[in-house]
Design an enzyme around this catalytic site. Structure first.
Site, PDB file in Angstrom:
ATOM      1  CG  HIS A  86      -0.276   4.322   3.885  1.00  0.00           C
ATOM      2  ND1 HIS A  86      -1.012   4.162   5.037  1.00  0.00           N
ATOM      3  CD2 HIS A  86       0.075   3.066   3.486  1.00  0.00           C
ATOM      4  CE1 HIS A  86      -1.108   2.863   5.317  1.00  0.00           C
ATOM      5  NE2 HIS A  86      -0.458   2.184   4.388  1.00  0.00           N
ATOM      6  CB  CYS A 126      -0.962  -0.010   1.180  1.00  0.00           C
ATOM      7  SG  CYS A 126      -0.229  -0.580   2.705  1.00  0.00           S
TER       8      CYS A 126
END
Ligand SMILES: NC(=O)c1ccc[n+]([C@@H]2O[C@H](COP(=O)([O-])OP(=O)(O)OC[C@H]3O[C@@H](n4cnc5c(N)ncnc54)[C@H](OP(=O)(O)O)[C@@H]3O)[C@@H](O)[C@H]2O)c1
Length: 396
Positions: A276, A183
């Protein structure tokens, strides 16, 4: 190879500079077939964080219809609504809630599997499904770095999908494994690709601030993460370092030659639910033949639209979105850009150690996981690679 570049859209994107009239005819056939008759798909790991995202994102998808859900023995045999602890902010679809969770075995599973189980389980399970003739489109790290397994972000390197033809399962049963990256790697590589293409990249220094949903559910204990930053995510730095160079590498016969750049990553867990954030410094190559300016980099990001015109439902119109505001991107404000599939970049400025530095943000369970698999599947559908191998052979 040209046929593959054409099929994969890479030739199409470059050909904008050489032949504006070029139309890749093969790209559309599979999509139209899939749209007329939705492809049954199964989800392996359906009750987990990523599994739930698949269910949310695939509701009303024009190409795919969920017909099979599987998870561990704990869940198998139960109604999905009972087995899964639904954690998303949209209601669990009624049809899905009533479906029975199947055992995680290929018998009775559809031929297209979206897989999101832990790497140790995937290492055993995914080859069984591929051997049974399934297209396994996986989120797990188990096979990402295997030489004959494509690690793909469609905007970046869909020509690497050719590697499925190198897999023994493909030859025997038609099955194969395709993976998407970790990710935090996805956001980074999407921001780097347009820069690498135009200017070259020699060194990459990335520091992540990663959301807790990246650790699955229940993930990091609240007593560990609230009021805190955890400067360690097992295996994450190694994954970012190796996957980035494979994704930016070149298909060289039967494998990928990784990008010859220096790369280092620091990975941290922070008390954010989704999204993120990464602070990145890069040293550029010499492809341009002159000093690279801020405008050059902004233009490279703005003009990066390699999937334009392919009509893939999950492809964001603007894959890398620039935010000019001085305090952006931020997870709460920017993670849903491009319906969670775009990467937001900001704070581009000169770096005192390398050449340039910037901040990026991407949604880790959408762009970084379930959405990434769905876009890979859409790309495979558009190439006719979700059909049985014998039919596929006519395209290659
Ligand atoms: N979360 C993210 O942002 C993210 C991003 C990229 C990649 N990934 C990767 O995606 C995978 C799944 O992550 P996640 O966050 O969804 O994890 P998770 O929330 O822990 O879910 C794990 C899933 O695997 C199932 N499972 C466990 N043992 C199994 C077994 N023996 N056989 C079959 N199914 C089994 C679980 O079913 P039960 O409910 O029955 O236990 C559950 O459905 C991991 O490889 C992860 O590294 C996650």
């Amino acid at each position: 190879m040209i046929a593959w570049l054409v099929e994969c859209g890479q030739f199409h994107s470059r050909s904008r500079f050489t032949s504006a009239a070029f139309q890749p005819p093969l790209l559309y056939t599979g999509v139209f077939t899939a749209m007329k008759n939705r492809q049954p798909i199964g989800i392996l790991g359906a009750t987990g964080m990523v599994g739930q995202r698949y269910i949310q994102l695939l509701e009303n998808h024009p190409f795919f219809e969920i017909t099979w859900l599987a998870a561990s023995d704990r869940s198998s045999g139960k109604a999905y609504g009972e087995a899964a602890k639904w954690r998303l902010d949209t209601p669990l679809p009624e049809r899905i809630a009533r479906m029975t969770v199947s055992p995680a075995e290929p018998e009775g599973a559809p031929k297209v599997i979206f897989a999101s189980v832990d790497a140790a389980i995937a290492r055993e399970m995914e080859p069984k499904f591929a051997a049974a003739g399934c297209a396994v489109i996986s989120n797990s790290s188990a096979f990402r770095m295997a030489p004959n397994v494509p690690l793909v972000i469609p905007e970046v390197n869909s020509d690497h999908l050719h590697l499925i033809e190198e897999q023994p399962w493909r030859k025997d049963s038609g099955g194969y494994i395709v993976t998407n990256p970790n990710c935090s790697t996805i956001g980074l590589v999407m921001a780097l690709k347009p820069i690498e293409e135009r200017f070259g990249i020699e060194q990459i220094f990335a520091t992540t601030m990663q959301a807790v949903s990246g650790a699955g559910y229940p993930g990091v204990a609240s007593m560990d993460i609230l009021d805190n930053v955890v400067p360690y995510i097992g295996g994450e730095e190694e994954k970012m370092e190796s996957e980035t160079l494979k994704l930016l590498g070149a298909l060289d016969g039967h494998a990928v030659k990784p990008l010859a750049a220096g790369m280092t990553a620091h990975c941290n867990r922070v008390p954010v639910i989704d999204g993120h954030t990464e602070c990145v410094s890069i040293k550029l190559g010499k492809k341009l033949g002159r000093e690279v300016t801020q405008e050059d980099i902004l233009a490279a990001w703005a003009e990066f639209q390699p999937l334009a015109g392919l009509n893939l439902p999950f492809a964001p119109g603007q894959p890398v979105e620039w935010s000019a505001l001085p305090d952006r991107p931020q997870p709460r404000l920017d993670r849903n850009r491009g319906r969670g599939m775009a990467v937001t970049v900001g704070r581009l400025r000169p770096c005192n150690l390398l050449d340039w530095k910037f901040v990026l943000l991407s949604h880790n369970t959408v762009r970084g996981a379930a959405g990434a698999t769905i876009l890979n599947a859409e790309m495979l559908a558009s190439l006719g690679k979700l059909e049985p191998a014998t039919a596929v052979a006519t395209h290659v």
